[in-house]
Design a protein around this motif. Sequence first.
Motif, PDB file in Angstrom:
ATOM      1  N   LEU A   1       0.811  -1.214   0.000  1.00 55.88           N
ATOM      2  CA  LEU A   1       0.000   0.000   0.000  1.00 55.88           C
ATOM      3  C   LEU A   1       0.846   1.266   0.000  1.00 55.88           C
ATOM      4  O   LEU A   1       0.556   2.211  -0.747  1.00 55.88           O
ATOM      5  N   PHE A   2       1.878   1.308   0.817  1.00 58.12           N
ATOM      6  CA  PHE A   2       2.737   2.489   0.823  1.00 58.12           C
ATOM      7  C   PHE A   2       3.575   2.560  -0.453  1.00 58.12           C
ATOM      8  O   PHE A   2       3.766   3.617  -1.043  1.00 58.12           O
ATOM      9  N   ASP A   3       4.063   1.413  -0.899  1.00 55.97           N
ATOM     10  CA  ASP A   3       4.715   1.257  -2.200  1.00 55.97           C
ATOM     11  C   ASP A   3       5.754   2.353  -2.460  1.00 55.97           C
ATOM     12  O   ASP A   3       5.710   3.079  -3.454  1.00 55.97           O
ATOM     13  N   ARG A   4       6.698   2.417  -1.570  1.00 54.58           N
ATOM     14  CA  ARG A   4       7.726   3.453  -1.637  1.00 54.58           C
ATOM     15  C   ARG A   4       8.449   3.476  -2.978  1.00 54.58           C
ATOM     16  O   ARG A   4       8.773   4.538  -3.524  1.00 54.58           O
ATOM     17  N   ASP A   5       8.718   2.299  -3.545  1.00 49.96           N
ATOM     18  CA  ASP A   5       9.527   2.216  -4.765  1.00 49.96           C
ATOM     19  C   ASP A   5       8.697   2.015  -6.033  1.00 49.96           C
ATOM     20  O   ASP A   5       9.243   1.667  -7.084  1.00 49.96           O
ATOM     21  N   LYS A   6       7.395   2.236  -5.954  1.00 43.64           N
ATOM     22  CA  LYS A   6       6.491   2.109  -7.117  1.00 43.64           C
ATOM     23  C   LYS A   6       6.661   0.761  -7.804  1.00 43.64           C
ATOM     24  O   LYS A   6       6.816   0.662  -9.022  1.00 43.64           O
ATOM     25  N   VAL A   7       6.583  -0.273  -6.991  1.00 48.68           N
ATOM     26  CA  VAL A   7       6.700  -1.649  -7.489  1.00 48.68           C
ATOM     27  C   VAL A   7       5.345  -2.186  -7.950  1.00 48.68           C
ATOM     28  O   VAL A   7       5.268  -3.001  -8.864  1.00 48.68           O
TER      29      VAL A   7
ATOM     30  N   ARG B   1      -2.834  -6.213  -5.958  1.00 47.32           N
ATOM     31  CA  ARG B   1      -1.886  -5.400  -6.711  1.00 47.32           C
ATOM     32  C   ARG B   1      -1.161  -6.328  -7.688  1.00 47.32           C
ATOM     33  O   ARG B   1      -1.228  -7.555  -7.577  1.00 47.32           O
ATOM     34  N   ARG B   2      -0.423  -5.732  -8.644  1.00 47.67           N
ATOM     35  CA  ARG B   2       0.404  -6.532  -9.544  1.00 47.67           C
ATOM     36  C   ARG B   2       1.819  -5.978  -9.533  1.00 47.67           C
ATOM     37  O   ARG B   2       2.024  -4.753  -9.611  1.00 47.67           O
ATOM     38  N   ALA B   3       2.781  -6.864  -9.397  1.00 44.80           N
ATOM     39  CA  ALA B   3       4.178  -6.441  -9.329  1.00 44.80           C
ATOM     40  C   ALA B   3       4.669  -6.001 -10.705  1.00 44.80           C
ATOM     41  O   ALA B   3       4.591  -6.765 -11.670  1.00 44.80           O
ATOM     42  N   LEU B   4       5.161  -4.785 -10.784  1.00 46.72           N
ATOM     43  CA  LEU B   4       5.745  -4.279 -12.029  1.00 46.72           C
ATOM     44  C   LEU B   4       7.232  -4.592 -12.117  1.00 46.72           C
ATOM     45  O   LEU B   4       7.821  -4.523 -13.189  1.00 46.72           O
ATOM     46  N   LYS B   5       7.828  -4.919 -10.965  1.00 50.57           N
ATOM     47  CA  LYS B   5       9.253  -5.251 -10.891  1.00 50.57           C
ATOM     48  C   LYS B   5       9.392  -6.463  -9.975  1.00 50.57           C
ATOM     49  O   LYS B   5       8.546  -6.687  -9.117  1.00 50.57           O
ATOM     50  N   PRO B   6      10.465  -7.221 -10.120  1.00 54.44           N
ATOM     51  CA  PRO B   6      10.696  -8.308  -9.161  1.00 54.44           C
ATOM     52  C   PRO B   6      10.991  -7.738  -7.778  1.00 54.44           C
ATOM     53  O   PRO B   6      11.568  -6.655  -7.641  1.00 54.44           O
ATOM     54  N   PHE B   7      10.608  -8.465  -6.743  1.00 59.01           N
ATOM     55  CA  PHE B   7      10.865  -8.017  -5.378  1.00 59.01           C
ATOM     56  C   PHE B   7      10.954  -9.243  -4.475  1.00 59.01           C
ATOM     57  O   PHE B   7      10.667 -10.380  -4.893  1.00 59.01           O
TER      58      PHE B   7
END
Length: 457
Positions: free
Chosen positions: A81-87, A337-343
């Motif tokens: 939710l906070f998604d600091r790195d826009k993942v 949500r959907r991951a736009l980058k690996p994490f």
Amino acid sequence: MALAHTFKANPHWLKPIPQSAIHNIPGEDGWPLVGNTFRMLRDPVGFGRRMIATYGPVFRNNAFGGPQVNMVGPDANELLLFDRDKVFSSEQGWGPLLNLLFPRGLMLMDFDKHRADRKVMAVAFKPEPMRHYAEVLNEGISRQVSNWANKPINFYDAVKELTLDLAAESFLGMDLGPEATKINKAFVDEVQASVTPIRVPLPGTAMAKGVKARQYLVEFFLAEIPKRRAGTGQDFFSQFCRATDDEGQPLSDMAIADHMNFLMMAAHDTITSSATSLVMLLGRNPEWQEKLRAEIAELGLNDEEGLAYGQLDRLELTDFAFKEALRLIPPVPSLPRRALKPFSFGGYAIPAGANCNIAVAYTHMMPEIWPEPEKFDPMRFAPDQVRGRHKYAWVPFGGGAHMCLGLHFATMQIRILMVQLLRRYRIELDEGSGTDWQPWPIPRPKDGLPLRFIPLG
């Protein structure tokens, strides 16, 4: 029966990942084609608890046409939710469920586009419009609840009709009249279609009903837009039609219609669920009825007065009780949500393209955070209790950039409803009332919550 996603994904969406891409994460793929969809729909709470007990707080699942990674707990809530790195993409997370029903709603937007449209819509929730809404809500709620004395009522149905009327008055500046029943049914059909296993609008299916309902509602709003653009109305819909973005450009008619469709749904369906859960819990806990009634009495209102906008903050215990109702029965039990980058999370590598879910309802019942989690205890939200708790342990309104835009409107409406109800009536539930709730897509009691409002002596 093909259950694959059949909506047209936007060109920038990542391609679906195969189930094998997340097989490093423990979990279950379920049956061919349908995965675990029907198991989840039949008993989502039991299914979730079993999966967590078996596989831990990070597990894989396959439902609603695709593989998913489920992440449980406050740290997971904060990450997504906070998604600091826009993942994480809210658009691509909600899209498979809502793209045929609420396209271009705020939840289906990300980053700059979301920020721009949210900024335009936020004018509806500034102090001056909110004061106007308070007047509308006091008058509308008082008029309706004054007729509820000493008669059997299914509260969910009664308050759903009321909240739709209030949303129409507050945001549209109009009385829906005979159209109200059709509009209400259209919203019901849209919401129910969001979790139907059949994701294609085949004739006779829930998705077909939902798509038809959206078409009707969008046409309803589109027909109003030209005169709203040319007029001087001060209701939100009229102001929204005349508003411009940072470049001085108005929103398109379709964008306005889709935003209004989503806003009106959220402004009455989720509030209906929340109001119903609070009234049920107060009916089961009469000592808390008395505490809230005493707090309301301290405001010194006469019989004709409603709750003024400036008095909202004086209802501290009422606020605690509402928050506790939202903890026990959050109106949106999970958030995708959907991951736009690996994490990485919880010791697992999760690839780009993975659909990720956080379990709001489960986090709200974790005993290590909420002692005796099944107990209704509004004092959990006293300041000294809140200070020692993870910021993302309670997230009924989401969080971060996608925090619910209308949360203050919802809170105000509930406080005014409590003032109008509790200074008139004692809530008495029928035997067994509200025992069984439909948990998805928006929780509601299967029996409609039968009760009576008994006038105070």
